[in-house]
Structure formats: C-alpha cells, structure tokens
Enzyme design. Structure first.
Site: not given
Ligand code: M6R
Length: 607
Positions: A2, A27, A75, A100-101, A480, A484, A487, A503, A602
């Site tokens: 948040c 966030r 969030w 937040n938390g 990765e 991408k 998400e 496998h 984020k």
């Molecule tokens: O800020 P960070 O690099 O620690 O974030 C880690 C992950 O939450 C972040 O890399 C997430 O997987 C990406 N937003 C994906 O695109």
C-alpha cells in the site's frame, strides 16, 4: 505494497495528498482514500474503490478542506476490496489512520478492544491502530507516549500515520520493516511511503529506521527511538529527476520504460566507469579478493537477474554462486559456510522478502551488497555496499529497464570481481568492457522490432497457455519472458530449460500451444535446436526469438523475431528486450491493464 501519504501545511492539503497518491498508485490500486481535519477539527473523509481516478472524481464533486491530512492507496491483504475496508480508518470522531504492512496479532487486539466497546467498521487488520490510539489518549498519554504504547502492542510489519482531533496540528508516524519517508518542505512537512511520493514537494527527505516514531508538524519533525529518547536521522537530498513522472507521449509507462533502456543501461554503465575509463564497482580490490562465494537473494524479475549473473560470476570469477528466492531463503535455516558475500537484488530496494533475507545473511556474517535502483531505499541503507542501477524511476508494475540495468551492473560486477581475483587478465576485462559499452546501442537497435512483433502478439493474445524455452543464460530469460506474459496478459505461461522438456513438460504440447524459443549462438545452440525440433514435431507453434547468426539454422519456426548477433556474455541482456515487447503488445491487444495489472503491486512490502 500500500502507499501512504500525509501533509501538514498552510493551505488545503487534499490536492497535495492526491498527487502523492498518484505517485504511489503503482504500490496498490484496489481502493484509495483521504482524511483531513477541517478548521473545526472535524474529520473529512473520502474513500473510493478502484483506481485513484474514482477518488479524484469524488473529491472534485465534493472537495474537502483542511490543512492536515493523510491518504492511502490500498493493496488488499485483510478484508475484501470494498469501501469500508479502504483506508483511512477512523475510531469514532477521534483518530484517523493509514497503514502499510500487516498487523499479525490484530485478531487478539480486536477481540480485546471489542470487549471494551470499541466499534469496528472494517474487516482489516489496520483498523486496530486507530482504536489503540484512542485507548492510549483516553488514559492521558501524550502523542509520543501513545504511539509507543501502540507499537508495543502490535506485531508485524508496518508504516502508519495517524491524525487526532485532540492534537490537530501533528501527524504521528512510525515504522517497522515497511518504508516511511518524511519530507521537509518550505511551508509544511509531508510523509510518504517513498521519496517518489514527495519529490514534487521537497528534495529534503528523512528516512525513519525500524522502530522509530515521529511527530510531524508544519515546521518540525521530532523522531524518537522505541524507548522514547529523541534521535536525529540524516536529512538526504533526493535527486531532482524524481520530481517528474509522466508518460512522455507513450501510451503506457511500460512502453516508455522499454524505450528508456538504452539510456538506463548507459547511465548505469557510466556510473561504473572511472576517469581512467576502467570499470569499477566502488568496492575495493581487497574486499573483492576476499569474496569466495556469493549468495544472491531476490524476488521475481530480480531473482531471474541473479540466475543470469550466476553464469557470469562462475564463468569469469570462478567462485560459487547460490541464488535464492528471498521469501524462502531464511526460513530454511540455510548453511552458508562456503559463502562470504550476499547480494540483495531489488529494483525498489523495499521488497520485504528480500530485506528479511538480507538481514538473515547479515546475521550469518556475510558481507552485504545491495543492487538496487533506489539508492536511499531500506535495502541500500542496510547493506555495507551499494551497487546502484541508474534506470530512473520505474513506474510500470512489470519490471523492464530495471531488469536490463540490473543485468548490466551484474555483468560489470562479475568482470571486476574476476579481474580482482586474477581470473581474467586486464586485456580480457577491457575486451568485455568494450562489449558492454556497445549494449545501449544494441538495445536501441533491438527496439526496432516493435512492428515485427505486432502480428505475432495479435495471434498470441488468444492463447490460453504458452511455454518459454531457453538454455544456459537464456533459461532465466525464458523464466522472465513467461513472468512478463502472465503478469501482463493473464495468459498462463511457464519457462523451462529446453533440455528439461523431455522430462515432463513436453506432455503439454499440442497444436494450440505457442512455444517461445530463445536462441543465441552459444555452445548449446545445436542441442537447443534439437529440443525445439522435438516440440515442433509434436505440433507446437514455434515463435523463435533469436540472434541473427542462428535464425537460418531453424527452418521450422512459425514466427521469427530477430535480434542483433552479439557476444555470448551480453546475449541474455539483449534477448530480454523482445520478450518484454511481446508481453507488452500481447497485453495491449488483449486490453488488459498494462501498467497496473490486476492483483499486483510494484513494491511488495508484505511477507
Ligand atoms: O523491487 P524488487 O526488484 O525487489 O521487486 C521484486 C519483484 O516483486 C519484481 O521483480 C516483480 O517480479 C516484477 N514487478 C515483475 O515484473
């Protein structure tokens, strides 16, 4: 996850709070809200479910007055997404809070307070904070004592801000593991989950440390340790570059950030190039020579950066590297006797999983290095050394320019480490340096594939599932790529090491399954092509993403995306770009929310 903001100043504060929330919306964006105290010290509350624009609309219809206020973008963790669960939460007409938390022991506290007739109006863990403040004030505690009393009763991670009818000129704040920054401005003071939220108001930022609390008024910030003794925290000047956040004519932040990669990489390289044109990490050769084994801890995309870097460090510097998913690492009581150094990789520098793993590594007496895009972040401040990426603020939830910048910095780190340890000669280091210098230009060239990818993405958008394949340094890029795509477009996708297909995963293949195959001219190219052939003969639709030098070796691909041929070491950085573009365009055609995909945030500041 948040985002929280606060303002105490001379004029109406709600526009300031709203702009702060806009800058923090990455966030969390389930719901948002603002509460102010008006001239008569009555609370003026406005909350709304959904994106911030809904709150904005409400406030435009019915602006709220008040020179002091707090705001929140949510969030959801405890309690569904609804207006009643949106922050701020009030305890009667006495106290308003944003948090937040996660307050882990909120149930027990709630039960106790309900027995004392406190009325709860949400299902959140956070609401207890408001009632705890009221309880503390009721027994005559002053704001400083009250916040410490609240902190002594709660367990978990938090950054919170509270305003009170009885103390209408101050914002009371505290933090434990979740980030909190205080901005000191000309006519007022501000609070925010990060400096980005405040950079349009002031460049003077104070970061609280864990267990700190503070009383923030229009002209004063008083900070206290958990025992109540006053403490000074450094005032930091944040870069002016943080103040501007816009899409610069692009449709999405993500599209802009993909295009910013040449500059992001170039700036990160420049910061690691000395006046003698040699690469440097800012860590002394002596320290580097003592590095015998590295632990890399990270989450999500940053974790995939660590998996690529493992190849570089092991191949060039010839020391072992262990890559760990941060959220799992410390809970298994890992043995680290062969490791000397921990590198926490985090774009935001605030991922609480990575922070906790870093703290564990520090407890194990590992030397700690933060690789982060936010040099004043908690992870940076808690590490002995910082390797900064200079990608600039990354607002799109999906990481792009931060990832390729992380990779560039990790490659430089590997080269410098290898040279310091005598594993490669100065000449070899210079040769690799030369390759690295070409990266911004090569990435710029690669960005030209946008048009070529469009028809491929148009077809991919109707897939229900997709597989990404790669070997060697391209295996993490396959992971990765799959992250991408899932998400952003919500298409189920998985990355596999190509050789692992037979496998098990090969059972998934049919003529509806797109297989995105990453190929570079490394020592495994022939084996990789055989693995693709195995998928192709079983009907898979192959989308080949390959270096120019190897495309001709695959005559069975259904679609091909070509990138320039480069040295093996930098190939994974270059091949990361087309998988970003493919995911971006697929999401665009599917019509999903590119910059703020559902359920995501984020900066992940809860465990
Ligand atoms: O800020 P960070 O690099 O620690 O974030 C880690 C992950 O939450 C972040 O890399 C997430 O997987 C990406 N937003 C994906 O695109």
């Amino acid at each position: 996850m948040c985002g929280i903001v606060g303002a105490v100043g001379q004029g109406p504060c709600y526009p300031t709070l709203l702009e702060g929330l806009r800058r923090l919306e990455y966030r969390g964006y389930d719901s948002s809200g603002i509460v102010t105290l008006d001239q008569k010290t009555n609370f003026r509350l406005c909350r709304s479910v959904g994106k911030l624009k809904n709150l904005d609309r409400k406030l435009k219809l019915r602006p709220i007055e008040g020179k002091i206020g707090i705001g929140h973008t949510r969030w959801a963790t405890h309690g569904e997404v609804s207006e009643k669960n949106s922050h701020p939460h009030l305890s009667g007409d006495k106290v308003g809070i944003v948090h937040n938390g996660i307050i882990e022991n909120y149930k027990a506290i709630r039960e106790r307070l309900e027995k004392k007739n406190f009325l709860f109006s949400s299902d959140t863990d956070s609401e207890v904070l408001a009632h705890l403040f009221v309880e503390a004030f009721a027994i005559g505690l002053n704001p400083g004592q009250a916040v410490r009393s609240v902190m002594s009763q709660i367990q978990g991670t938090y950054a919170f801000a509270a305003i009170s009818k009885d103390f209408p000129d101050i914002i009371i704040v505290a933090r434990n593991a979740s980030p909190l920054a205080i901005g000191v401005g000309e006519g007022g003071c501000y609070i925010g989950s990060d400096a980005l939220a405040l950079a349009h108001l002031t460049r003077k930022i104070i970061y609280l440390k864990d267990q700190d609390s503070a009383i923030v008024s229009q002209s004063r910030v008083e900070i206290f340790l958990s025992d109540g003794s006053p403490v000074q925290r450094d005032e930091i000047q944040v870069s002016a570059g943080l103040s501007k956040i816009d899409k610069a004519g692009f449709r999405h932040f993500m599209e802009k950030e993909i295009h910013e990669q040449p500059d992001a990489i170039a700036n990160s390289l420049l910061a690691m190039t000395g006046s003698d044109y040699r690469l440097s990490t800012g860590i002394s050769k002596e320290e580097l020579r003592k590095t015998d084994g590295i632990l890399m801890i990270a989450a999500g995309t940053s974790y995939y950066a660590s998996l690529v870097a493992r190849f570089w460090v092991e191949r060039l510097a010839k020391i072992p590297v262990s890559c760990e998913v941060a959220s799992e690492y410390h809970y298994r009581n890992p043995v680290a006797s062969h490791l000397t150094t921990a590198i926490a990789i985090s774009q935001s520098g605030e991922s609480v999983d990575t922070l906790m793993a870093l703290r564990h590594a520090a407890k194990l007496k590992l030397k700690t290095i933060a690789l982060t895009n936010v040099k004043d972040s908690t992870i940076a401040r808690e590490s002995e050394f910082v390797l900064p990426t200079h990608a600039g603020p990354e607002i799109g939830v999906a990481s792009t320019k931060a990832f390729t910048s992380q990779l560039s910095v990790l490659l430089i780190f590997s080269v410098v480490l290898a040279e310091a340890r005598g594993q490669i000669s100065k000449e070899k280091a210079d040769e690799i340096h030369h390759q690295i210098q070409c990266l911004p230009g090569l990435v710029a060239q690669t960005l030209k594939i946008f048009e070529r990818v469009k028809p491929i993405a148009k077809r991919l958008k109707s897939a229900t599932s997709a597989i990404y394949l790669g070997r060697d340094t391209l295996f993490p890029i396959a992971l990765e790529g799959a992250l991408k795509l899932k998400e952003l477009s919500y298409i189920h996708s998985e990355g596999f090491a190509s050789g692992e297909m037979k496998h098990g995963p090969i059972a998934l293949i049919d003529d509806k399954l797109p297989v995105i195959a990453l190929l570079a001219s490394n020592s495994l190219v022939n084996k990789s092509i055989s693995n693709l052939k195995e998928a192709s003969v079983r009907g898979a639709r192959i989308i080949l993403v390959a270096e120019k030098s190897v495309v001709d070796q695959v005559d069975f691909a259904d679609d091909t995306i070509i990138v320039p041929s480069v040295d093996n070491l930098i190939a994974p950085i270059l091949l990361a770009v087309p998988v970003q573009i493919l995911a971006y365009l697929t999401a665009l055609y599917k019509g999903t929310d590119v910059d703020q995909p559902r359920n995501l945030a984020k900066s992940v500041t809860v465990e």
